[in-house]
Enzyme design. Sequence first.
Site, mmCIF file in Angstrom:
data_model
loop_
_atom_site.group_PDB
_atom_site.id
_atom_site.type_symbol
_atom_site.label_atom_id
_atom_site.label_comp_id
_atom_site.label_asym_id
_atom_site.label_seq_id
_atom_site.Cartn_x
_atom_site.Cartn_y
_atom_site.Cartn_z
ATOM 1 N N ARG A 161 1.056 -0.815 0.285
ATOM 2 C CA ARG A 161 0.114 -0.034 0.119
ATOM 3 C C ARG A 161 1.127 1.440 -0.213
ATOM 4 O O ARG A 161 1.514 1.314 1.367
ATOM 5 C CB ARG A 161 -1.063 0.098 0.990
ATOM 6 C CG ARG A 161 -1.675 1.034 1.042
ATOM 7 C CD ARG A 161 -3.089 1.066 1.969
ATOM 8 N NE ARG A 161 -2.444 0.889 3.771
ATOM 9 C CZ ARG A 161 -2.963 1.017 4.643
ATOM 10 N NH1 ARG A 161 -4.492 1.305 4.684
ATOM 11 N NH2 ARG A 161 -2.997 1.228 5.798
ATOM 12 N N ASP A 448 -3.624 3.486 13.332
ATOM 13 C CA ASP A 448 -2.841 3.658 12.355
ATOM 14 C C ASP A 448 -3.757 4.937 12.607
ATOM 15 O O ASP A 448 -4.025 5.642 13.141
ATOM 16 C CB ASP A 448 -3.154 2.628 11.261
ATOM 17 C CG ASP A 448 -4.259 2.465 10.420
ATOM 18 O OD1 ASP A 448 -5.393 3.596 11.194
ATOM 19 O OD2 ASP A 448 -4.222 2.116 9.935
#
Length: 529
Positions: A161, A448
């Site tokens: 990602r 996150d």
Amino acid sequence: MSSEVQVLGDPVERGDEILTPEALAFLAGLHDAFAGRRDELLQARGKRREEARTTGKLDFLPETKEIREGDWQVAEAPAALRDRRVEITGPTDRKMTINALNSGAKVWLADLEDANTPHWANVVSGQVNLYDAVREDITLESGGKSYALKDDVEHATIVVRPRGWHLDERGLSFGGRQAVGALIDFGLHFFHNAKESLSRGKGPYYYLPKMESHLEARLWNDVFTHAEKTLGIEHGTVRATVLIETIPAAFEMEEILYELREHASGLNAGRWDYLFSVIKYFRDAGEKFVLPDRNSVTMTAPFMRAYTELLVRTCHKRGAFAIGGMAAFIPNRNDPDVTKAALDKVRADKSREAGDGFDGSWVAHPGMVGICREEFDKVLGDQPNQLERRRDEDWDLSATAEQLLDVASTPGGATAAGLRAAVDVGIRYIASWLSGNGAAAIHNLMEDAATAEISRSQVWQWVKNGTTLDTGDVVTSELVRGVLAEVRGELAAEIKPEQLEPAVELFEQVALADGFPDFLTLPAYERIK
């Protein structure tokens, strides 16, 4: 190549193996071809948000109706991506890399975005670790322990990602302008690993975050085509899974798949960023868009249910995989009761996703892999996925705009405990982020950047709307500053002052600003060295 390349970041161990002249020339070619279009698309985001502000709504695009009604499919999945029942996510530090590959998950989302921080050492060392991981030649000696790849498990397929389109990278410049973070992350990984991954039958594969329109997907598709052509790799080799984690993207799922159809693999339901996007997009649309405490907004809330059902239906209609949301829980050996309760919730969540037709789902810790696999095994059996569950006849494929925007029907309310939790978790995470750790274990959850975004945006929304808490208190800037002071005092014993003070300042900046900062990572980036 017209852009002069400058490496501005400090030297990183083995960085010369990644930042080779040939790799930098490849990056310069990407920037020459696509950086300008990226800038234009970011400007277009603002125009569309302004339309939503004035109308209080979004809708499916009339100009792309033919795509939604057309008969087309995405490219057939390569063998390594046909079974995605368990995907583990995490940053690309060396220990996590080894543990993720050994975890028993089918896929590792190697995260250069929300679970990472853009400290230059992380950007480059992450690429070093991915280089070694692709070649299955990665070891680590740390804390008296040795880490290496196991011989008795199938190693997870790596899906990288890169950063979202909105983030720059100041460690490199091209023609005097900062680099585009997404092009750096993708470009370095692709240049060094595409052919090696292809030779092993496991790549190159990517997860694409934070997109807001099919035009941004078109840009990624053109980037892939350019990269394949430049390195002499067959067109369509890249496979990309798109995170539908913004509210405008929810209205363009089919169009996004269509633009990427020769490179597409599926869509993912990214929960926290999606809630953050709902708040950001409709932050001045009144109380009907005010969310209750974040932990009370489950995937069964009506507007979240509409979003996930539409995602599964869209994917299977087009031959793409539907990947479910995150199980962020971290087992706590010291608190078995908390662990059992959390595991029961995780199991129920994964059971629901498998039953709803998802082809796989995310976990954040190796200890959750088994639960996720068990629940999907119950539904999948020996089948690798559920693509055959298209339900063309008994699924209503026309989720309405009203259903996607029905935030007001969400159960729950705003509470004093929820406000305090938002401040506490937001400060803890930002302190971790500023110190270089983007995957922070907080209160038995792996958090996150999306966590901090929903936390601060929720506080901003409550202040903006004068939301009343369960205690009868109205959320004001003064009330929030009082909670900030209390939380700061409590955290002083846990977090060093040089980390705590900037985190408190930044949280206050992004949660109480008159205007709404689009991403907290932008001002946060200015605070790191």
